[in-house]
Design a protein around this motif. Structure first.
Motif, PDB file in Angstrom:
ATOM      1  N   LYS A   1      29.598  15.451   5.284  1.00  0.00           N
ATOM      2  CA  LYS A   1      29.459  15.690   6.720  1.00  0.00           C
ATOM      3  C   LYS A   1      28.543  16.885   7.000  1.00  0.00           C
ATOM      4  O   LYS A   1      27.790  16.893   7.989  1.00  0.00           O
ATOM      5  CB  LYS A   1      30.837  15.907   7.350  1.00  0.00           C
ATOM      6  CG  LYS A   1      30.819  16.022   8.864  1.00  0.00           C
ATOM      7  CD  LYS A   1      32.221  16.024   9.440  1.00  0.00           C
ATOM      8  CE  LYS A   1      32.766  14.635   9.567  1.00  0.00           C
ATOM      9  NZ  LYS A   1      32.123  13.853  10.669  1.00  0.00           N
ATOM     10  N   LEU A   2      28.589  17.900   6.112  1.00  0.00           N
ATOM     11  CA  LEU A   2      27.764  19.090   6.318  1.00  0.00           C
ATOM     12  C   LEU A   2      26.383  18.962   5.687  1.00  0.00           C
ATOM     13  O   LEU A   2      25.550  19.865   5.840  1.00  0.00           O
ATOM     14  CB  LEU A   2      28.471  20.324   5.738  1.00  0.00           C
ATOM     15  CG  LEU A   2      29.824  20.695   6.348  1.00  0.00           C
ATOM     16  CD1 LEU A   2      30.322  22.016   5.775  1.00  0.00           C
ATOM     17  CD2 LEU A   2      29.740  20.784   7.863  1.00  0.00           C
ATOM     18  N   GLY A   3      26.138  17.870   4.951  1.00  0.00           N
ATOM     19  CA  GLY A   3      24.851  17.698   4.295  1.00  0.00           C
ATOM     20  C   GLY A   3      24.635  18.680   3.165  1.00  0.00           C
ATOM     21  O   GLY A   3      23.500  19.072   2.876  1.00  0.00           O
ATOM     22  N   GLU A   4      25.729  19.093   2.510  1.00  0.00           N
ATOM     23  CA  GLU A   4      25.670  20.063   1.421  1.00  0.00           C
ATOM     24  C   GLU A   4      25.958  19.370   0.093  1.00  0.00           C
ATOM     25  O   GLU A   4      26.371  18.200   0.050  1.00  0.00           O
ATOM     26  CB  GLU A   4      26.688  21.192   1.639  1.00  0.00           C
ATOM     27  CG  GLU A   4      26.506  21.961   2.931  1.00  0.00           C
ATOM     28  CD  GLU A   4      25.347  22.932   2.888  1.00  0.00           C
ATOM     29  OE1 GLU A   4      24.744  23.091   1.794  1.00  0.00           O
ATOM     30  OE2 GLU A   4      25.024  23.527   3.929  1.00  0.00           O
ATOM     31  N   SER A   5      25.756  20.085  -1.011  1.00  0.00           N
ATOM     32  CA  SER A   5      26.053  19.559  -2.339  1.00  0.00           C
ATOM     33  C   SER A   5      26.625  20.662  -3.205  1.00  0.00           C
ATOM     34  O   SER A   5      26.081  21.778  -3.226  1.00  0.00           O
ATOM     35  CB  SER A   5      24.796  18.997  -2.990  1.00  0.00           C
ATOM     36  OG  SER A   5      25.042  18.681  -4.355  1.00  0.00           O
ATOM     37  N   ARG A   6      27.711  20.360  -3.910  1.00  0.00           N
ATOM     38  CA  ARG A   6      28.272  21.351  -4.823  1.00  0.00           C
ATOM     39  C   ARG A   6      27.337  21.610  -6.002  1.00  0.00           C
ATOM     40  O   ARG A   6      27.429  22.649  -6.659  1.00  0.00           O
ATOM     41  CB  ARG A   6      29.646  20.905  -5.327  1.00  0.00           C
ATOM     42  CG  ARG A   6      29.649  19.618  -6.124  1.00  0.00           C
ATOM     43  CD  ARG A   6      31.058  19.262  -6.574  1.00  0.00           C
ATOM     44  NE  ARG A   6      31.107  18.029  -7.334  1.00  0.00           N
ATOM     45  CZ  ARG A   6      31.197  16.814  -6.815  1.00  0.00           C
ATOM     46  NH1 ARG A   6      31.249  16.679  -5.503  1.00  0.00           N
ATOM     47  NH2 ARG A   6      31.236  15.744  -7.584  1.00  0.00           N
ATOM     48  N   GLY A   7      26.418  20.654  -6.261  1.00  0.00           N
ATOM     49  CA  GLY A   7      25.478  20.842  -7.359  1.00  0.00           C
ATOM     50  C   GLY A   7      24.528  21.994  -7.140  1.00  0.00           C
ATOM     51  O   GLY A   7      23.881  22.464  -8.086  1.00  0.00           O
TER      52      GLY A   7
END
Length: 302
Positions: free
Chosen positions: A50-56
């Motif tokens: 939803k936030l357009g983020e990535s844990r990578g």
């Protein structure tokens, strides 16, 4: 006693304590999974999306995620001081109660978790308001408390739906949003620095037998709470028993027992909730339930 043929045995002692209003059911995200709300891992995934983020993009988040420490992911990187938390806004949208959902599982647990005055008294770490909605659907009178405003155990207001980790807003029920225990910082404050949640759990254990439903033995959202339960049992010998109702896996019973918790294990989740539904009917009217059960047995033998 087996409430359904495929189910597990529930001890007569626990059944009596439920009937006597001495048990509090502590319910987790697994209860709401049946109506499509996510568990903590899936919730974390959906927040990233939803936030357009990535844990990578962040090693710390990638490592925390790999350890199933979902409360340690994302919040610090995305939250700007002086602004609303993007993570919490996303969580409230993802966990919005679905309209027209089958809330029979929630209702069964409300019917089981009653105090000696026959008032629902259910403890949950869920943010959603599905227990309140289940009560509203059947005209059950209920109050809702959350976070630090939860009444103290044993006090005159100690009943209703008790959201230990906070509650989302529900405008249809006129319930306001409260602070949420969502991130590692929130857990640290509630269970360690301030310690109000730890104290609440300890007091609850002194008064009531606890039955955990909707958790796994290694549930990330339950980590500090389970550690509190385990540590308190070593220090205080007057604490009541704790049971965990869960789907059986290879190691689950051993993990629960290592934490001082008595597992009641079932072959699958459907059998768990079918058992709880039958148990709720018994708890509402033990005599009538017994008569119906004998009648059904006799009819099958004809």
């Amino acid at each position: 006693m087996k409430f359904i043929e495929a189910g597990a045995d529930v001890s007569n002692e626990l059944i009596r304590e439920v009937n006597d209003g001495k048990v509090v059911f502590l319910c987790g995200a697994g209860v709401s999974r049946g109506v499509g709300l996510p568990l903590f891992q899936c919730l974390t995934d959906e927040v990233y999306t939803k936030l357009g983020e990535s844990r990578g993009n962040e090693a710390a988040e990638r490592i925390a995620y790999g350890r199933a420490e979902y409360d340690r992911a994302l919040e610090k990187r995305t939250h700007l001081p002086g602004t609303d938390s993007r993570v919490r806004t996303a969580v409230s949208e993802i966990l919005a109660p679905p309209d027209g959902a089958d809330l029979s599982r929630h209702l069964s647990l409300l019917q089981l978790s009653r105090d000696r005055e026959d008032r629902p008294r259910l403890l949950t770490t869920n943010f959603d308001t599905l227990f309140e909605r289940a009560a509203h659907q059947v005209g059950m009178s209920i109050v809702s408390h959350a976070g630090k405003s939860i009444p103290r155990p044993g006090g005159p207001r100690d009943y209703g739906v008790l959201h230990l980790h906070g509650r989302l807003a529900d405008h249809s029920l006129k319930l306001a949003e409260t602070d949420l225990i969502l991130t590692s910082a929130d857990f640290g404050d509630a269970y360690l620095r301030d310690g109000w949640a730890s104290q609440y759990v300890e007091d609850r254990m002194r008064l009531n037998t606890l039955v955990l439903v909707g958790y796994a033995a290694e549930d990330a959202a339950l980590r500090l709470l389970l550690e509190t339960l385990d540590a308190d049992r070593d220090r205080f010998r007057d604490l009541k028993d704790i049971y965990a109702i869960e789907k059986r896996s290879d190691d689950s019973a051993s993990i629960w027992k290592a934490k001082g918790i008595k597992p009641i294990e079932f072959p699958d989740h459907d059998v768990i909730y079918d058992t709880l539904a039958e148990w709720a009917q018994y708890a509402i009217d033990p005599t009538g339930y017994g008569r119906r059960r004998v009648k059904n047995i006799l009819e099958r033998q004809k």
